[in-house]
Enzyme design. Structure first.
Site, PDB file in Angstrom:
ATOM      1  N   HIS A 280       0.839  -1.207   0.000  1.00 48.87           N
ATOM      2  CA  HIS A 280       0.000   0.000   0.000  1.00 48.87           C
ATOM      3  C   HIS A 280       0.874   1.257   0.000  1.00 48.87           C
ATOM      4  CE1 HIS A 280      -2.650  -2.908   2.382  1.00 48.87           C
ATOM      5  NE2 HIS A 280      -3.385  -2.648   1.315  1.00 48.87           N
TER       6      HIS A 280
ATOM      7  N   ASP B  25      -3.305  -7.509  -7.416  1.00 48.07           N
ATOM      8  CA  ASP B  25      -4.668  -7.919  -7.770  1.00 48.07           C
ATOM      9  C   ASP B  25      -4.853  -7.634  -9.258  1.00 48.07           C
ATOM     10  OD1 ASP B  25      -5.959  -8.402  -4.926  1.00 48.07           O
ATOM     11  OD2 ASP B  25      -4.737  -6.606  -4.784  1.00 48.07           O
TER      12      ASP B  25
HETATM   13  P1  AMP Z   1      -6.316  -4.082  -0.320  1.00 44.71           P
HETATM   14  O1  AMP Z   1      -6.204  -3.253   0.913  1.00 44.71           O
HETATM   15  O2  AMP Z   1      -5.790  -5.468  -0.165  1.00 44.71           O
HETATM   16  O3  AMP Z   1      -7.689  -4.032  -0.948  1.00 44.71           O
HETATM   17  O4  AMP Z   1      -5.345  -3.419  -1.381  1.00 44.71           O
HETATM   18  C1  AMP Z   1      -5.450  -2.069  -1.724  1.00 44.71           C
HETATM   19  C2  AMP Z   1      -4.597  -1.788  -2.932  1.00 44.71           C
HETATM   20  O5  AMP Z   1      -3.240  -2.116  -2.643  1.00 44.71           O
HETATM   21  C3  AMP Z   1      -4.997  -2.623  -4.158  1.00 44.71           C
HETATM   22  O6  AMP Z   1      -4.881  -1.827  -5.323  1.00 44.71           O
HETATM   23  C4  AMP Z   1      -3.990  -3.722  -4.139  1.00 44.71           C
HETATM   24  O7  AMP Z   1      -3.738  -4.286  -5.403  1.00 44.71           O
HETATM   25  C5  AMP Z   1      -2.766  -3.001  -3.628  1.00 44.71           C
HETATM   26  N1  AMP Z   1      -1.846  -3.970  -3.032  1.00 44.71           N
HETATM   27  C6  AMP Z   1      -2.135  -4.896  -2.099  1.00 44.71           C
HETATM   28  N2  AMP Z   1      -1.062  -5.661  -1.840  1.00 44.71           N
HETATM   29  C7  AMP Z   1      -0.075  -5.211  -2.650  1.00 44.71           C
HETATM   30  C8  AMP Z   1       1.289  -5.607  -2.871  1.00 44.71           C
HETATM   31  N3  AMP Z   1       1.837  -6.617  -2.199  1.00 44.71           N
HETATM   32  N4  AMP Z   1       2.003  -4.914  -3.779  1.00 44.71           N
HETATM   33  C9  AMP Z   1       1.439  -3.898  -4.481  1.00 44.71           C
HETATM   34  N5  AMP Z   1       0.178  -3.481  -4.319  1.00 44.71           N
HETATM   35  C10 AMP Z   1      -0.572  -4.126  -3.422  1.00 44.71           C
END
Ligand code: AMP
Length: 299
Positions: A36, A149
């Site tokens: 994030h 994702d």
């Molecule tokens: P989430 O909180 O899991 O819904 O993720 C929020 C955003 O952060 C989404 O756009 C995810 O694709 C991105 N994200 C989550 N994990 C990662 C990671 N390991 N590397 C890059 N982006 C990430």
């Protein structure tokens, strides 16, 4: 770095009152980690006002136990988002987000049918509906999403184009833990006994990226490499999918991602390697690895 003071607000209107210049949006479900933070840092470099949303969106969970167990710590998130460059953290309550039960859903056809769509019914409609609300309510110029994702990124990009949202969707590389496991807020729930098996996913994807570099183009061969490395996990799918529309491919002959999903104990994991094309030759983006343990585990 941001302006130094990060404001926590609860409504879209409050957020918009604090805007200046171009607006970068980073939507999250909170319990922030370096993945994030990499999105926030990129938004900081490219936008005047950086808005991070923290909302655990009930619409996109297909399992009640997963929603209940999802880690939450807003104070921690505000403390991490600020130094990474966020000006505003917008954390609406479910009541603020959905004051009345929504009768409108935003769905993206075709892109959302294979892979995650098949294994998590209703998930993508929940994602694209909430992202459309965030776009409409917060009106960003750029919105930052992780390639972690990948199918979601493809769906959101298409949704924004189809609905004429006047913004750019920016995809960012995967950030990984020291052992290669793609960072996810859910990693804190992986039992120690399956942690080593979980790293098989990223190892398999790295092997596949190496095979592509050596000339391999067959999806079947690449899928077998990943499946072989994921022994010990309960595999949902391994698929080579087109970057444009997430359609399954037999041959790596266009921009694509090799995606895998598997279950490690109580936690479902997804990961992928993204392939761009440079002069017709695939170039893998396997992401970056942290040099030290993730802030996810900091007490
Ligand atoms: P989430 O909180 O899991 O819904 O993720 C929020 C955003 O952060 C989404 O756009 C995810 O694709 C991105 N994200 C989550 N994990 C990662 C990671 N390991 N590397 C890059 N982006 C990430």
């Amino acid at each position: 770095m941001g302006a130094g003071v990060t404001s926590l607000v609860r409504t879209f209107g409050d957020a918009r009152h604090r805007y200046h210049g171009s607006i970068g949006l980073v939507p999250t479900m909170g319990f922030l980690h370096e993945g994030h933070l990499s999105l926030i840092e990129r938004a900081r470099r490219e936008c005047d006002t950086v808005v991070v949303t923290v909302f655990v969106n009930p619409l996109q969970f297909d399992r009640d136990d997963d929603l209940a167990a999802y880690p939450r710590d807003l104070e921690r998130d505000v403390g991490l988002a600020g130094p990474a460059g966020a000006d505003l953290v917008v954390a609406p309550s479910a009541e603020e987000m959905y004051p009345i039960a929504p009768l409108t859903r935003v769905t993206v056809d075709r892109i959302t049918e294979p892979m995650e769509g098949r294994h998590r019914p209703g998930h993508f409609a929940g994602v694209t509906t909430v992202v459309a609300k965030l776009f409409a309510g917060l009106r960003p110029d750029r919105a930052y999403f992780g390639r972690k994702d990948a199918q979601q990124l493809v769906a959101v990009t298409r949704m924004a184009a189809d609905l004429s949202f006047p913004l750019e969707v920016v995809g960012c590389s995967v950030v990984r833990e020291e052992d290669g496991l793609a960072l996810s807020s859910r990693n804190v729930r992986i039992p120690p006994g399956v942690r080593t098996a979980a790293t098989g996913l990223s190892r398999g994807l790295a092997e596949a990226a190496g095979a592509v570099e050596a000339g391999e183009r067959s999806a079947a061969v690449l899928r077998r490499l990943v499946a072989g490395a994921a022994g010990g996990l309960d595999l949902d799918y391994v698929e080579l999918a087109a970057a444009e529309d997430a359609a399954p491919l037999d041959t790596l002959d266009r921009p694509a991602f090799l995606a895998v999903a598997a279950t490690a104990g109580p936690v479902r994991l997804i990961d992928n390697v993204w392939f761009g094309l440079s002069d017709g030759v695939p170039v893998a983006d396997v992401g970056t690895r942290l040099p030290a343990p993730s802030i996810l585990y900091r007490r």
